[in-house]
Design an enzyme around this catalytic site. Sequence first.
Site, short mmCIF file in Angstrom:
data_model
loop_
_atom_site.label_atom_id
_atom_site.label_comp_id
_atom_site.label_asym_id
_atom_site.label_seq_id
_atom_site.Cartn_x
_atom_site.Cartn_y
_atom_site.Cartn_z
N ILE A 1 30.81 4.80 29.57
CA ILE A 1 29.58 5.59 29.47
C ILE A 1 29.55 6.77 30.44
O ILE A 1 28.72 7.66 30.29
CB ILE A 1 28.31 4.72 29.66
CG1 ILE A 1 28.29 4.06 31.02
CG2 ILE A 1 28.20 3.69 28.55
CD1 ILE A 1 26.97 3.40 31.38
N ASN B 1 41.03 -1.41 39.03
CA ASN B 1 40.50 -1.52 40.38
C ASN B 1 40.26 -3.00 40.65
O ASN B 1 39.53 -3.65 39.91
CB ASN B 1 39.19 -0.73 40.51
CG ASN B 1 39.42 0.75 40.28
OD1 ASN B 1 40.33 1.33 40.83
ND2 ASN B 1 38.60 1.35 39.45
N GLU C 1 33.76 -1.81 40.72
CA GLU C 1 32.29 -1.74 40.63
C GLU C 1 31.69 -2.87 39.80
O GLU C 1 30.55 -3.26 40.02
CB GLU C 1 31.87 -0.39 40.07
CG GLU C 1 32.20 0.76 41.01
CD GLU C 1 31.82 2.12 40.46
OE1 GLU C 1 31.31 2.20 39.32
OE2 GLU C 1 32.06 3.11 41.17
N HIS D 1 38.74 -5.29 34.17
CA HIS D 1 38.79 -4.23 33.17
C HIS D 1 39.86 -3.23 33.56
O HIS D 1 40.15 -3.03 34.73
CB HIS D 1 37.43 -3.53 33.01
CG HIS D 1 36.86 -2.97 34.27
ND1 HIS D 1 36.31 -3.75 35.27
CD2 HIS D 1 36.73 -1.68 34.69
CE1 HIS D 1 35.88 -2.98 36.25
NE2 HIS D 1 36.13 -1.72 35.93
#
Length: 121
Positions: free
Chosen positions: A34, A91, A99, A104
């Site tokens: 997004i 990450n 985050e 992912h």
Amino acid sequence: MSYDDQNIFAKILRGEIPNKTVYEDDHVLAFEDIQPQAPVHVLVIPKGPYKSMNEFSTEASDAEIVAWVRAIGKVAEIVDAKGPGYRLIVNNGDNAIQEVPHLHIHVLGGRRLGRMLPKAD
């Protein structure tokens, strides 16, 4: 630390938050980011409750691991990034600024991306 089933990806997997699906199979969901950082920016997530690459690599079934890796290649083909190239970023943990506490991988492409990090001296 246990899996937080209220994280945004868990909610997307349950259909509580809409997404622009790029690819889906029994083990994987891939959808457009997004807040894209490149013309092509797709997130590929396992459907299982895995927080990190460390957890996924030790606890996921062979079928889940194979499906996730193959989905990355399928996504690159679907978004037409396979030929000109693309970048994959995972990450993992606080130092990497993960985050969302659900594994992912970012598939980025659609333009020349430049270096990820400056060259070390």
